[in-house]
Write a protein that holds these residues in place. Structure first.
Motif, PDB file in Angstrom:
ATOM      1  N   THR A  51      45.571  14.090   6.143  1.00 43.09           N
ATOM      2  CA  THR A  51      45.037  15.296   6.172  1.00 43.09           C
ATOM      3  C   THR A  51      43.984  15.707   5.542  1.00 43.09           C
ATOM      4  O   THR A  51      43.050  16.320   6.105  1.00 43.09           O
ATOM      5  N   HIS A  55      40.395  16.633   7.052  1.00 41.04           N
ATOM      6  CA  HIS A  55      39.475  17.909   6.896  1.00 41.04           C
ATOM      7  C   HIS A  55      38.025  17.645   6.121  1.00 41.04           C
ATOM      8  O   HIS A  55      37.239  18.461   6.755  1.00 41.04           O
ATOM      9  N   GLU A  58      36.177  16.927   9.345  1.00 43.52           N
ATOM     10  CA  GLU A  58      36.300  17.703  10.276  1.00 43.52           C
ATOM     11  C   GLU A  58      36.689  17.282  11.511  1.00 43.52           C
ATOM     12  O   GLU A  58      36.310  17.744  12.590  1.00 43.52           O
TER      13      GLU A  58
END
Length: 98
Positions: A51, A55, A58
């Motif tokens: 995750t 993030h 992107e």
């Protein structure tokens, strides 16, 4: 879900899918991953690592099924995380989730 399994299997046969945590993270870092799919039963440490990387770089991340569901869809053993490296397959799968 059946359509999703078909797309995952097709992308695997086309050589546009990477499976395994380290290979997926490498693909995310190199930005060759267009979409990451992680099982809902992933271990907390794997979940956080994937995750956070997605993030940071992107890269879209979807949660789907169990490790067995993902493994069966791509014709392999259990898989916790896979990455699609083809924009077309990634877009088709994202459409199914919307």
């Amino acid at each position: 879900m059946n359509k999703l399994n078909q797309l995952l299997g097709l992308s695997m046969r086309a050589g546009k899918l990477i499976s395994g945590e380290e290979l997926v993270l490498r693909a995310v870092r190199s930005r060759s991953a267009k979409l990451v799919i992680m099982s809902e039963d992933a271990a907390k440490n794997v979940e956080k690592k994937v995750t956070d990387k997605c993030h940071t770089y992107e890269i879209p991340l979807l949660r789907f099924g169990t490790r067995t569901d993902i493994g069966n869809a791509i014709g392999k053993g259990q898989r916790v995380v896979v990455a699609l490296t083809d924009q077309g397959f990634a877009q088709s799968i994202k459409k199914l989730f919307n």
